[in-house]
Write a protein that holds these residues in place. Structure first.
Motif, PDB file in Angstrom:
ATOM      1  N   PRO A  25       0.826  -1.215   0.000  1.00 21.58           N
ATOM      2  CA  PRO A  25       0.000   0.000   0.000  1.00 21.58           C
ATOM      3  C   PRO A  25       0.859   1.264   0.000  1.00 21.58           C
ATOM      4  O   PRO A  25       2.029   1.226   0.380  1.00 21.58           O
ATOM      5  N   GLY A  26       0.258   2.371  -0.403  1.00 19.73           N
ATOM      6  CA  GLY A  26       1.015   3.627  -0.423  1.00 19.73           C
ATOM      7  C   GLY A  26       0.134   4.810  -0.754  1.00 19.73           C
ATOM      8  O   GLY A  26      -1.085   4.697  -0.912  1.00 19.73           O
ATOM      9  N   GLY A  27       0.771   5.954  -0.887  1.00 23.10           N
ATOM     10  CA  GLY A  27       0.061   7.197  -1.151  1.00 23.10           C
ATOM     11  C   GLY A  27      -0.128   7.416  -2.643  1.00 23.10           C
ATOM     12  O   GLY A  27       0.776   7.162  -3.437  1.00 23.10           O
ATOM     13  N   VAL A  28      -1.301   7.900  -3.030  1.00 18.93           N
ATOM     14  CA  VAL A  28      -1.605   8.169  -4.440  1.00 18.93           C
ATOM     15  C   VAL A  28      -2.059   9.617  -4.564  1.00 18.93           C
ATOM     16  O   VAL A  28      -2.836  10.101  -3.726  1.00 18.93           O
ATOM     17  N   TYR A  29      -1.561  10.282  -5.586  1.00 23.24           N
ATOM     18  CA  TYR A  29      -1.994  11.654  -5.826  1.00 23.24           C
ATOM     19  C   TYR A  29      -2.988  11.692  -6.976  1.00 23.24           C
ATOM     20  O   TYR A  29      -2.772  11.075  -8.021  1.00 23.24           O
ATOM     21  N   LEU A  30      -4.084  12.416  -6.782  1.00 24.87           N
ATOM     22  CA  LEU A  30      -5.097  12.574  -7.821  1.00 24.87           C
ATOM     23  C   LEU A  30      -5.309  14.060  -8.072  1.00 24.87           C
ATOM     24  O   LEU A  30      -5.746  14.789  -7.175  1.00 24.87           O
ATOM     25  N   ASP A  31      -4.970  14.495  -9.265  1.00 27.77           N
ATOM     26  CA  ASP A  31      -5.018  15.913  -9.625  1.00 27.77           C
ATOM     27  C   ASP A  31      -6.343  16.222 -10.316  1.00 27.77           C
ATOM     28  O   ASP A  31      -6.655  15.646 -11.365  1.00 27.77           O
ATOM     29  N   LEU A  32      -7.113  17.128  -9.723  1.00 36.10           N
ATOM     30  CA  LEU A  32      -8.411  17.468 -10.305  1.00 36.10           C
ATOM     31  C   LEU A  32      -8.455  18.968 -10.639  1.00 36.10           C
ATOM     32  O   LEU A  32      -8.678  19.800  -9.749  1.00 36.10           O
ATOM     33  N   PRO A  33      -8.248  19.329 -11.893  1.00 35.41           N
ATOM     34  CA  PRO A  33      -8.292  20.743 -12.260  1.00 35.41           C
ATOM     35  C   PRO A  33      -9.672  21.336 -12.003  1.00 35.41           C
ATOM     36  O   PRO A  33     -10.695  20.653 -12.129  1.00 35.41           O
ATOM     37  N   ALA A  34      -9.686  22.624 -11.652  1.00 29.49           N
ATOM     38  CA  ALA A  34     -10.936  23.304 -11.321  1.00 29.49           C
ATOM     39  C   ALA A  34     -11.976  23.127 -12.427  1.00 29.49           C
ATOM     40  O   ALA A  34     -13.150  22.873 -12.164  1.00 29.49           O
ATOM     41  N   LYS A  35     -11.494  23.219 -13.662  1.00 27.87           N
ATOM     42  CA  LYS A  35     -12.421  23.160 -14.791  1.00 27.87           C
ATOM     43  C   LYS A  35     -13.149  21.815 -14.850  1.00 27.87           C
ATOM     44  O   LYS A  35     -14.310  21.733 -15.208  1.00 27.87           O
ATOM     45  N   LEU A  36     -12.445  20.773 -14.466  1.00 30.36           N
ATOM     46  CA  LEU A  36     -13.038  19.429 -14.484  1.00 30.36           C
ATOM     47  C   LEU A  36     -14.228  19.349 -13.528  1.00 30.36           C
ATOM     48  O   LEU A  36     -15.271  18.773 -13.853  1.00 30.36           O
ATOM     49  N   LEU A  37     -14.047  19.944 -12.345  1.00 32.46           N
ATOM     50  CA  LEU A  37     -15.096  19.835 -11.333  1.00 32.46           C
ATOM     51  C   LEU A  37     -16.389  20.493 -11.816  1.00 32.46           C
ATOM     52  O   LEU A  37     -17.486  20.034 -11.506  1.00 32.46           O
ATOM     53  N   GLY A  38     -16.241  21.548 -12.612  1.00 30.16           N
ATOM     54  CA  GLY A  38     -17.416  22.248 -13.115  1.00 30.16           C
ATOM     55  C   GLY A  38     -18.000  21.645 -14.389  1.00 30.16           C
ATOM     56  O   GLY A  38     -19.113  22.006 -14.802  1.00 30.16           O
ATOM     57  N   GLN A  39     -17.281  20.733 -15.015  1.00 32.80           N
ATOM     58  CA  GLN A  39     -17.788  20.135 -16.271  1.00 32.80           C
ATOM     59  C   GLN A  39     -19.073  19.361 -16.015  1.00 32.80           C
ATOM     60  O   GLN A  39     -19.160  18.616 -15.052  1.00 32.80           O
ATOM     61  N   SER A  40     -20.054  19.539 -16.934  1.00 32.92           N
ATOM     62  CA  SER A  40     -21.264  18.760 -16.714  1.00 32.92           C
ATOM     63  C   SER A  40     -21.399  17.685 -17.797  1.00 32.92           C
ATOM     64  O   SER A  40     -20.798  17.780 -18.867  1.00 32.92           O
ATOM     65  N   MET A  41     -22.151  16.666 -17.468  1.00 37.21           N
ATOM     66  CA  MET A  41     -22.459  15.624 -18.449  1.00 37.21           C
ATOM     67  C   MET A  41     -23.799  14.990 -18.073  1.00 37.21           C
ATOM     68  O   MET A  41     -24.306  15.189 -16.961  1.00 37.21           O
ATOM     69  N   GLU A  42     -24.350  14.254 -18.983  1.00 38.40           N
ATOM     70  CA  GLU A  42     -25.648  13.636 -18.755  1.00 38.40           C
ATOM     71  C   GLU A  42     -25.545  12.668 -17.569  1.00 38.40           C
ATOM     72  O   GLU A  42     -24.603  11.867 -17.486  1.00 38.40           O
ATOM     73  N   ALA A  43     -26.494  12.796 -16.659  1.00 35.20           N
ATOM     74  CA  ALA A  43     -26.390  12.057 -15.401  1.00 35.20           C
ATOM     75  C   ALA A  43     -26.285  10.543 -15.595  1.00 35.20           C
ATOM     76  O   ALA A  43     -25.463   9.871 -14.970  1.00 35.20           O
TER      77      ALA A  43
END
Ligand code: ADP
Ligand code: TPW
Length: 577
Positions: free
Chosen positions: A171-189
């Motif tokens: 086991p270990g540490g994982v980094y997940l990079d989430l750009p601001a623009k991604l969080l606001g992106q919408s898609m069909e539910a």
């Protein structure tokens, strides 16, 4: 006309309902995979992520500094075998969390650091975005894996990959990079829902090769003076019953590493902790179970290890073998599978070690335990580390189910030796790096993940690294009792400035500081104690009430040694050796 208007409104609402966005997809993906808690600190661009997570039933614990949130996530991973999640803002927040991610990786704890980040286009052209930083590149060397998600439809894959990377294998540490623009992106539910992945069997069992088991059992059987060494990997693996069965069936003395204490109760007759130096030096075959031969074990060589010996090593990471000394019998696989395979192989046909070996270990143990009992029983004023620890030893004995967090130098080394642990995964400490500052993060996560009280014992210096989280502890009303061994400084409180000038010596703090007032400032309970009886009463009251408590235990400033037990690692002492 009105009807048409209503119909349009209904359609618009339906369309709206049928949409999802990056925020919701991240939360849904975490929840789908059984992740219930987030440790973090809000700000652009993750404030709404934290808000929505809380609104959607996740427990979000907001800290005062990201490093503490990260440490909380790391130890949550150790305690639950699920990756602990830490959420931070970009650049500075990310960097604050990164120390904890690196620490998690070093300690083999599963954790995911999720940080918001600036837009790729601007970062890559270095155009000076708000909190601009190439976080992915910086995280990579400090993490087991690092991923970035650019499209909402990839969030499911991104989270699945992060979970697998964190918990599978070592086991270990994982980094997940989430750009601001991604969080606001919408898609069909509906499409969004289908894009999520429920990870099947995130940490698959890894069965050892049968011939590796044969080799290990044969070597163990041939031993005259065998020893089993349990590390925090063994504690993490949750193979508690089988590990105990292996120890008891073979009758071999065992040594727990610091965070493996309690895997079997420290009072177990086969525990060789009180004869540690003797068994390490004298053993002829040593079986390591989830423990690395790193600096904490003197790299498996030198004076500590005395007589020549052969090693069996059970570990999930094949490249751990021979990393410091030759491993005669490597057993690669998950500890549960390896230990159970060894038990099968041994059956009922294992002759316990000879009376000469067991007798010699017992003799050392008895002598050292008697010496320790005498040291503990001495009443000294002001309190020293041992008289104060006597009180806490009794408290932990009476409350074996509480988590015990420990950091400092002398406060750490003496407590490890004095305080018996009775249950697995209850001792949480500075780990592989001997890092200060894990105290409050670990305490918060232990309280949140176990729903049981926590006793956090910190040196006054150690506490200072994460002390502001007493506010967090009060805000969430967590059943945490912090005890500070306050000797006015780092290691000791009697150093003087060699120039005779006005500045204090580099290891000194304000004399007679009242850390208990910090807890009172936020509505918690503070105690200032000067005797073991007062200390014990204050901690017992805290455990009974469940109220956030800080006990400032006044310790003789002259007690303790430089660097605790690590004096030999100081360059000056090492040079004089
Ligand atoms: P300690 O500090 O207690 O000696 P270490 O952190 O040095 O322990 O060692 C832990 C070891 O346990 C690591 O080498 C890691 O690969 C191993 N490990 C962790 N989880 C498992 C598991 N489930 N099965 C086998 N090995 C494991
Ligand atoms: C991140 C170096 C090791 S132990 C210690 C420091 C600063 C504090 C010891 O004093 P304390 O304990 O806590 O008062 P005690 O019982 O001896 O009086 N920075 C980091 N990690 C480490 N390990 C250090 C510095 C250190």
């Amino acid at each position: 006309m009105a009807e048409v208007g209503n119909e349009l409104q209904r359609q618009a609402a339906e369309e709206h309902q049928a949409q999802t966005d990056g925020f919701h997809l991240v939360i849904d993906a975490l929840k789908l995979n059984g992740i219930e808690n987030i440790y973090g600190l809000p700000g652009i661009p993750v404030t709404d992520l934290a808000r929505l997570a809380q609104a959607n039933g996740m427990r979000v614990i907001s800290f005062r500094h990201e490093q503490n949130a990260g440490n909380a996530a790391a130890i949550a991973g150790f305690l639950t075998q699920k990756p602990g999640v830490c959420l931070t803002v970009s650049a500075p927040g990310f960097l604050n969390g990164l120390t904890a991610l690196a620490n998690a990786t070093t300690n083999c704890f599963p954790m995911i650091l999720i940080s918001g980040s600036s837009e790729r286009e601007i970062v890559d052209l270095q155009q000076g975005d708000y909190e601009e930083m190439d976080q992915l590149a910086i995280a990579r060397p400090h993490a087991k894996a690092a991923f970035r998600v650019l499209h909402a439809e990839d969030i499911g894959v991104g989270i699945a990959r992060a979970i697998r990377a964190a918990v599978s294998g070592r086991p270990g540490g994982v980094y997940l990079d989430l750009p601001a623009k991604l969080l606001g992106q919408s898609m069909e539910a509906e499409r969004g829902r289908q894009s999520l992945i429920k990870v099947v069997d995130p940490a698959p069992r890894q069965l050892p090769a049968p011939d590796s088991i044969d080799r290990a059992v044969a070597l163990l059987k041939s031993a005259k003076r065998p020893l089993i060494l349990l590390g925090k990997g063994a504690a993490y693996a949750r193979a508690d019953a089988d590990i105990r069965a292996l120890v008891e069936k073979t009758g071999i003395p065992y040594l727990p590493m610091s965070m493996a204490k309690g895997l079997l109760p420290d009072t177990h007759p086969q525990s060789a902790s009180a004869a540690r130096s003797y068994v390490l030096a004298e053993a002829d075959v040593v079986m390591l179970v989830g423990a690395r031969l790193n600096w904490l074990l003197s790299h498996g060589k030198g004076k500590t290890w005395g007589k020549p010996k052969q090693f069996i090593q059970i570990d999930i990471s094949p490249t751990e073998m021979d990393s410091n000394v030759a491993i005669a019998a490597p057993v690669v696989g998950d500890i549960g599978s390896c230990v159970s395979a060894m038990l099968d192989k041994i059956g009922n046909g294992f002759a316990k070690p000879g009376a000469d070996w067991l007798g010699a270990v017992e003799e050392r143990k008895d002598k050292n335990l008697a010496k320790m009992a005498e040291t503990l029983s001495r009443d000294v004023s002001p309190m020293n580390f041992h008289s104060a620890l006597r009180a806490l030893k009794d408290v932990v004995k009476a409350n074996p189910g509480i988590s015990f967090v420990n950091e400092g130098a002398n406060t750490l080394d003496y407590a490890r030796a004095v305080i018996d642990m009775y249950e697995p995964r209850k001792r949480l400490d500075v780990g592989t790096w001997g890092v200060m500052g894990v105290g409050m993060g670990y305490a918060v996560a232990a309280a949140v993940e176990t729903s049981k009280p926590v006793l956090a014992l910190c040196g006054d210096s150690a506490f200072g690294f994460s002390g502001m989280e007493v506010e967090t502890i009060c805000r969430y009303n967590l059943p945490i009792c912090i005890v500070i061994f306050n000797n006015n400084g780092v290691y000791k409180g009697i150093d003087v400035n060699p120039t005779g000038g006005n500045d204090p010596a580099v290891t000194m703090f304000v004399k007679g500081a009242r850390y208990d007032k910090m807890m009172e400032a936020f509505g918690g309970v503070g105690h200032n104690v000067t005797t073991p009886a007062e200390l014990e009463a204050a901690v017992n009251e805290a455990l009974r009430s469940g109220k956030p408590t800080l006990v400032n235990a006044v310790i003789d400033p002259a007690a303790g040694t430089e660097s605790g037990r690590l004096t030999n690692l100081n360059p000056q002492s090492a040079a004089n050796k």
